[in-house]
Design a protein around this motif. Structure first.
Motif, PDB file in Angstrom:
ATOM      1  N   THR A 260     -81.131 -22.566  14.575  1.00  0.00           N
ATOM      2  CA  THR A 260     -82.302 -21.906  15.143  1.00  0.00           C
ATOM      3  C   THR A 260     -82.190 -20.412  14.916  1.00  0.00           C
ATOM      4  N   PHE A 261     -82.978 -19.902  13.986  1.00  0.00           N
ATOM      5  CA  PHE A 261     -82.947 -18.486  13.652  1.00  0.00           C
ATOM      6  C   PHE A 261     -83.265 -17.613  14.857  1.00  0.00           C
ATOM      7  N   SER A 262     -84.200 -18.043  15.680  1.00  0.00           N
ATOM      8  CA  SER A 262     -84.646 -17.238  16.810  1.00  0.00           C
ATOM      9  C   SER A 262     -83.575 -17.042  17.874  1.00  0.00           C
ATOM     10  N   ARG A 263     -82.520 -17.831  17.845  1.00  0.00           N
ATOM     11  CA  ARG A 263     -81.444 -17.726  18.828  1.00  0.00           C
ATOM     12  C   ARG A 263     -80.187 -17.087  18.254  1.00  0.00           C
ATOM     13  N   ALA A 264     -80.244 -16.614  17.032  1.00  0.00           N
ATOM     14  CA  ALA A 264     -79.066 -16.108  16.350  1.00  0.00           C
ATOM     15  C   ALA A 264     -79.115 -14.600  16.143  1.00  0.00           C
ATOM     16  N   ALA A 265     -77.937 -14.016  16.032  1.00  0.00           N
ATOM     17  CA  ALA A 265     -77.806 -12.674  15.491  1.00  0.00           C
ATOM     18  C   ALA A 265     -77.594 -12.837  13.988  1.00  0.00           C
ATOM     19  N   MET A 266     -78.409 -12.167  13.197  1.00  0.00           N
ATOM     20  CA  MET A 266     -78.341 -12.294  11.744  1.00  0.00           C
ATOM     21  C   MET A 266     -77.858 -10.984  11.145  1.00  0.00           C
ATOM     22  N   GLY A 267     -76.703 -11.039  10.515  1.00  0.00           N
ATOM     23  CA  GLY A 267     -76.094  -9.850   9.956  1.00  0.00           C
ATOM     24  C   GLY A 267     -76.147  -9.816   8.442  1.00  0.00           C
ATOM     25  N   TRP A 268     -76.096  -8.607   7.902  1.00  0.00           N
ATOM     26  CA  TRP A 268     -75.969  -8.385   6.464  1.00  0.00           C
ATOM     27  C   TRP A 268     -74.677  -7.632   6.198  1.00  0.00           C
ATOM     28  N   PHE A 269     -73.943  -8.098   5.190  1.00  0.00           N
ATOM     29  CA  PHE A 269     -72.693  -7.494   4.771  1.00  0.00           C
ATOM     30  C   PHE A 269     -72.718  -7.329   3.263  1.00  0.00           C
ATOM     31  N   ARG A 270     -71.820  -6.512   2.738  1.00  0.00           N
ATOM     32  CA  ARG A 270     -71.721  -6.357   1.296  1.00  0.00           C
ATOM     33  C   ARG A 270     -70.270  -6.156   0.890  1.00  0.00           C
ATOM     34  N   GLN A 271     -69.980  -6.497  -0.367  1.00  0.00           N
ATOM     35  CA  GLN A 271     -68.633  -6.364  -0.872  1.00  0.00           C
ATOM     36  C   GLN A 271     -68.652  -6.029  -2.358  1.00  0.00           C
ATOM     37  N   SER A 272     -67.901  -4.992  -2.725  1.00  0.00           N
ATOM     38  CA  SER A 272     -67.731  -4.589  -4.112  1.00  0.00           C
ATOM     39  C   SER A 272     -66.334  -5.000  -4.572  1.00  0.00           C
ATOM     40  N   PRO A 273     -66.137  -5.186  -5.887  1.00  0.00           N
ATOM     41  CA  PRO A 273     -64.810  -5.555  -6.390  1.00  0.00           C
ATOM     42  C   PRO A 273     -63.737  -4.569  -5.946  1.00  0.00           C
ATOM     43  N   GLY A 274     -62.641  -5.093  -5.423  1.00  0.00           N
ATOM     44  CA  GLY A 274     -61.536  -4.257  -4.987  1.00  0.00           C
ATOM     45  C   GLY A 274     -61.722  -3.597  -3.641  1.00  0.00           C
ATOM     46  N   LYS A 275     -62.822  -3.889  -2.965  1.00  0.00           N
ATOM     47  CA  LYS A 275     -63.085  -3.289  -1.669  1.00  0.00           C
ATOM     48  C   LYS A 275     -63.236  -4.365  -0.602  1.00  0.00           C
ATOM     49  N   ALA A 276     -63.030  -3.965   0.645  1.00  0.00           N
ATOM     50  CA  ALA A 276     -63.192  -4.883   1.764  1.00  0.00           C
ATOM     51  C   ALA A 276     -64.668  -5.122   2.045  1.00  0.00           C
ATOM     52  N   ARG A 277     -64.950  -6.257   2.650  1.00  0.00           N
ATOM     53  CA  ARG A 277     -66.317  -6.550   3.039  1.00  0.00           C
ATOM     54  C   ARG A 277     -66.784  -5.536   4.077  1.00  0.00           C
ATOM     55  N   GLU A 278     -67.987  -5.032   3.908  1.00  0.00           N
ATOM     56  CA  GLU A 278     -68.519  -3.949   4.733  1.00  0.00           C
ATOM     57  C   GLU A 278     -69.746  -4.406   5.511  1.00  0.00           C
ATOM     58  N   PHE A 279     -69.784  -4.064   6.777  1.00  0.00           N
ATOM     59  CA  PHE A 279     -70.958  -4.323   7.599  1.00  0.00           C
ATOM     60  C   PHE A 279     -72.101  -3.424   7.159  1.00  0.00           C
ATOM     61  N   VAL A 280     -73.290  -4.005   6.998  1.00  0.00           N
ATOM     62  CA  VAL A 280     -74.480  -3.258   6.601  1.00  0.00           C
ATOM     63  C   VAL A 280     -75.432  -3.091   7.785  1.00  0.00           C
ATOM     64  N   GLY A 281     -75.768  -4.197   8.428  1.00  0.00           N
ATOM     65  CA  GLY A 281     -76.676  -4.144   9.560  1.00  0.00           C
ATOM     66  C   GLY A 281     -76.843  -5.507  10.194  1.00  0.00           C
ATOM     67  N   VAL A 282     -77.523  -5.546  11.347  1.00  0.00           N
ATOM     68  CA  VAL A 282     -77.734  -6.796  12.062  1.00  0.00           C
ATOM     69  C   VAL A 282     -79.033  -6.729  12.848  1.00  0.00           C
ATOM     70  N   ILE A 283     -79.693  -7.870  12.984  1.00  0.00           N
ATOM     71  CA  ILE A 283     -80.844  -8.011  13.860  1.00  0.00           C
ATOM     72  C   ILE A 283     -80.521  -9.128  14.839  1.00  0.00           C
ATOM     73  N   THR A 284     -80.816  -8.898  16.111  1.00  0.00           N
ATOM     74  CA  THR A 284     -80.453  -9.860  17.150  1.00  0.00           C
ATOM     75  C   THR A 284     -81.674 -10.411  17.860  1.00  0.00           C
ATOM     76  N   TRP A 285     -81.633 -11.697  18.206  1.00  0.00           N
ATOM     77  CA  TRP A 285     -82.633 -12.361  19.034  1.00  0.00           C
ATOM     78  C   TRP A 285     -84.066 -12.047  18.629  1.00  0.00           C
ATOM     79  N   SER A 286     -84.410 -12.425  17.438  1.00  0.00           N
ATOM     80  CA  SER A 286     -85.769 -12.280  16.913  1.00  0.00           C
ATOM     81  C   SER A 286     -86.270 -10.843  16.966  1.00  0.00           C
ATOM     82  N   GLY A 287     -85.405  -9.916  16.639  1.00  0.00           N
ATOM     83  CA  GLY A 287     -85.800  -8.530  16.519  1.00  0.00           C
ATOM     84  C   GLY A 287     -85.665  -7.691  17.770  1.00  0.00           C
ATOM     85  N   GLN A 288     -84.982  -8.206  18.808  1.00  0.00           N
ATOM     86  CA  GLN A 288     -84.773  -7.423  20.016  1.00  0.00           C
ATOM     87  C   GLN A 288     -84.066  -6.108  19.727  1.00  0.00           C
ATOM     88  N   ASN A 289     -83.034  -6.176  18.887  1.00  0.00           N
ATOM     89  CA  ASN A 289     -82.243  -5.001  18.561  1.00  0.00           C
ATOM     90  C   ASN A 289     -81.814  -5.032  17.109  1.00  0.00           C
TER      91      ASN A 289
END
Length: 122
Positions: free
Chosen positions: A28-57
């Motif tokens: 259920t998408f509406s009940r989840a926090a949905m995050g975006w991350f990114r990773q480049s070769p040789g680098k650690a995975r990086e947090f990009v952003g997140v949307i929580t509870w259907s756009g609350q935050n």
């Protein structure tokens, strides 16, 4: 089983824009926090952003703040990452992730997509 599928990546020149999509199934998408991350070769995975509870935050990493934005469409079970003013350092594989438990929106993601490549040329 929750499954996430990213799309929309590609090659763009510096200063251009791309919109990534992440379609959620088995959850259920509406009940989840949905995050975006990114990773480049040789680098650690990086947090990009997140949307929580259907756009609350929404929350963004300092490196993308003011350039990227996240939105969701509950009817389509889809979350979007709009990327503007792209820089070569934004080049990475971008991943969508889902979190259904409570707590910090920055940690605890257990469901991940396969990623989509974004390449920004100078």
């Amino acid at each position: 089983q929750v499954q996430l599928v990213e799309s929309g990546g590609g090659l763009v020149q510096a200063g251009g824009s791309l919109r990534l999509s992440c379609v959620v199934s088995g959850g259920t998408f509406s009940r989840a926090a949905m995050g975006w991350f990114r990773q480049s070769p040789g680098k650690a995975r990086e947090f990009v952003g997140v949307i929580t509870w259907s756009g609350q935050n929404t929350f963004y990493a300092d490196s993308v703040k003011g350039r990227f934005s996240i939105s969701g469409d509950n009817a389509k079970n889809t979350v979007y990452l709009q990327m503007n003013s792209l820089k070569p350092e934004d080049t990475a594989v971008y991943y969508c992730a889902a979190k259904y438990s409570s707590g910090s929106p920055f940690t605890g993601y257990n469901y991940w997509g396969q990623g989509t490549q974004v390449t920004v040329s100078s």
